[in-house]
Design a protein around this motif. Structure first.
Motif, short mmCIF file in Angstrom:
data_model
loop_
_atom_site.label_atom_id
_atom_site.label_comp_id
_atom_site.label_asym_id
_atom_site.label_seq_id
_atom_site.Cartn_x
_atom_site.Cartn_y
_atom_site.Cartn_z
N LYS A 1 1.05 -1.02 0.10
CA LYS A 1 0.15 0.46 -0.12
C LYS A 1 0.86 1.17 0.02
N ARG A 2 -0.16 2.65 -0.10
CA ARG A 2 0.93 3.35 -0.30
C ARG A 2 1.26 3.78 0.87
N GLY A 3 3.08 4.02 1.31
CA GLY A 3 3.06 4.53 2.50
C GLY A 3 3.34 3.32 3.05
N PHE A 4 3.97 2.22 2.65
CA PHE A 4 4.57 0.86 3.26
C PHE A 4 6.84 0.94 3.27
N PHE A 5 6.64 1.69 2.64
CA PHE A 5 8.21 1.58 2.88
C PHE A 5 9.04 2.75 3.58
N GLU A 6 8.12 3.92 3.60
CA GLU A 6 8.73 4.75 4.47
C GLU A 6 7.85 3.85 6.03
N GLY A 7 6.94 2.94 5.96
CA GLY A 7 7.19 2.81 7.83
C GLY A 7 7.82 2.14 8.13
N LEU A 8 8.51 1.06 6.94
CA LEU A 8 9.34 -0.36 6.94
C LEU A 8 10.91 0.68 7.71
N PHE A 9 10.80 1.46 6.41
CA PHE A 9 12.36 1.86 6.57
C PHE A 9 12.34 3.38 7.83
N HIS A 10 11.45 3.47 9.10
CA HIS A 10 10.98 4.86 9.96
C HIS A 10 12.66 4.94 10.39
N LYS A 11 12.79 6.58 11.07
CA LYS A 11 13.75 6.71 11.59
C LYS A 11 14.14 5.68 13.03
N SER A 12 13.58 5.12 12.92
CA SER A 12 13.14 4.02 14.44
C SER A 12 14.07 3.50 14.38
N MET A 13 14.34 3.06 12.69
CA MET A 13 15.04 2.09 12.50
C MET A 13 16.26 2.09 12.29
N THR A 14 17.00 3.71 11.97
CA THR A 14 17.98 3.82 11.26
C THR A 14 19.11 3.36 11.96
N LYS A 15 20.05 3.57 12.90
CA LYS A 15 20.61 3.05 13.73
C LYS A 15 20.71 1.68 13.05
N LYS A 16 19.95 0.08 13.15
CA LYS A 16 20.15 -0.86 12.88
C LYS A 16 20.60 -0.49 11.13
N LEU A 17 19.64 -0.20 10.51
CA LEU A 17 19.39 0.31 8.57
C LEU A 17 21.80 0.14 8.58
N ALA A 18 21.66 1.20 9.19
CA ALA A 18 22.92 1.98 9.18
C ALA A 18 24.34 1.03 9.03
N PHE A 19 24.19 -0.29 10.07
CA PHE A 19 24.92 -0.95 10.50
C PHE A 19 24.38 -2.59 9.62
N HIS A 20 23.10 -2.46 9.17
CA HIS A 20 23.06 -3.76 7.88
C HIS A 20 22.08 -4.05 6.79
N CYS A 21 21.59 -2.54 6.76
CA CYS A 21 21.29 -2.68 5.38
C CYS A 21 21.82 -2.51 4.57
N SER A 22 23.23 -3.06 4.24
CA SER A 22 23.30 -2.27 2.49
C SER A 22 23.11 -3.16 1.69
N VAL A 23 22.36 -4.04 1.34
CA VAL A 23 21.64 -4.47 -0.12
C VAL A 23 20.40 -3.55 -0.32
N PRO A 24 20.94 -3.47 -1.48
CA PRO A 24 19.67 -2.81 -2.38
C PRO A 24 18.30 -3.60 -2.03
N ILE A 25 17.33 -2.52 -2.93
CA ILE A 25 15.62 -2.84 -1.81
C ILE A 25 15.16 -2.95 -3.07
N LEU A 26 14.17 -3.96 -4.02
CA LEU A 26 13.76 -3.78 -5.10
C LEU A 26 12.09 -3.98 -5.21
N ALA A 27 11.68 -3.02 -4.98
CA ALA A 27 10.16 -2.76 -4.61
C ALA A 27 9.58 -3.70 -6.07
N ILE A 28 8.43 -4.48 -5.93
CA ILE A 28 7.98 -4.87 -6.83
C ILE A 28 6.00 -4.23 -6.39
N HIS A 29 5.25 -4.54 -7.25
CA HIS A 29 4.28 -4.19 -7.08
C HIS A 29 2.95 -5.12 -7.43
N ASP A 30 2.09 -5.12 -6.97
CA ASP A 30 0.90 -6.02 -7.58
C ASP A 30 0.00 -5.87 -7.86
#
Length: 276
Positions: free
Chosen positions: A247-276
């Motif tokens: 849904k609209r806003g899904f990606f904004e919610g998934l990677f919100h500021k609250s997860m920034t610290k963990k993402l900064a260390f772990h999420c270094s892979v590209p993310i592919l968005a696919i629509h249904d």
């Protein structure tokens, strides 16, 4: 021939993402359309049209010269990555970045959009960046977001998050040609939480449908979906994460500021968005 749209602001993050666009084009026999969007300044001299046109002409020329100077840099990046044969076209537009991307996707029949992203710095900024997240939720093209910390490695393993719903299956099938082009394995990941459940027969049906494909299935029980995905990426040496946009806003919610610290260390892979 497939088309890959590559919006760029000439930054290091964008040039890094360009390497992914090049290899994607090389493996899919596609051509790249590079796009730079600039906005005209707001000028108060509305009663002096001649002066206004002079300002606009100067800005337009400056952006054109700047873009023209960047093209050899992109060509050099292609040569350094053994992608000299990839066809690269260039587009310069005045306007809003997101709307320009959405318009080009429609008019030029774009298959993929590849965008470089930066980590969150503001109090409410999302990890993927507002422009990238907006494009992800508003276009039917496949959108590949490349974090600035990513460095291209051969794509061997692709994680695909699923809840084994009926609409997830077409998304998985869209992913198959990409995986085959790179000779990659797809790891379907289902995070089982106390509020979700999938019948064993459904999982068995999926396994039967994909028995002749290089697809593996994983079920992880954890109520923290986002962190489970990130842990899976680390533990399974995932090179690319594919997500179905619910849904609209899904990606904004998934990677919100609250997860920034963990993402900064772990999420270094590209993310592919696919629509249904």
């Amino acid at each position: 021939m497939k088309k890959i749209l590559f919006p760029t602001d000439f930054s290091e993050a964008a040039n890094n993402a360009f390497v992914y666009a090049l290899h994607l084009a090389k493996h899919l026999d596609a051509r790249i359309v590079t796009l730079h969007v600039y906005e005209m300044p707001v000028v108060d001299y509305i009663d002096v049209p001649a002066y206004l046109m002079e300002v606009y002409d100067t800005v337009e020329l400056a952006n054109f010269e700047n873009y023209k100077s960047q093209i050899p840099i992109l060509r050099n990046i292609a040569s350094q990555n053994q992608c000299d044969e990839v066809q690269i076209d260039s587009v310069l537009l005045d306007g809003d970045l997101v709307n320009s991307i959405l318009q080009l996707v429609k008019t030029d029949n774009i298959d993929f959009v590849v965008m470089g992203t930066k980590g969150a710095t503001g109090a409410t900024e999302t990890f993927l960046g507002t422009s990238t997240a907006d494009v992800m939720t508003r276009t039917d093209a496949l959108v590949l977001a490349v974090p600035e910390k990513s460095r291209f490695m051969q794509i061997k393993k692709i994680a695909f998050t699923t809840r084994f719903r009926e609409k997830d299956l077409p998304a998985l099938k869209k992913l198959l040609p990409l995986a085959k082009a790179f000779g990659a394995q797809i790891d379907c990941l289902y995070i089982k939480t106390p509020s979700t459940d999938v019948k064993d027969v459904v999982v068995a049906d999926w396994e039967l449908l994909m028995k002749n494909e290089n697809v593996r299935f994983h079920i992880v029980e954890n109520q923290d979906v986002e962190h489970s995905i990130l842990d899976f990426i680390d533990n399974q040496d995932i090179d690319l994460l594919a997500l179905l946009n619910h849904k609209r806003g899904f990606f904004e919610g998934l990677f919100h500021k609250s997860m920034t610290k963990k993402l900064a260390f772990h999420c270094s892979v590209p993310i592919l968005a696919i629509h249904d």
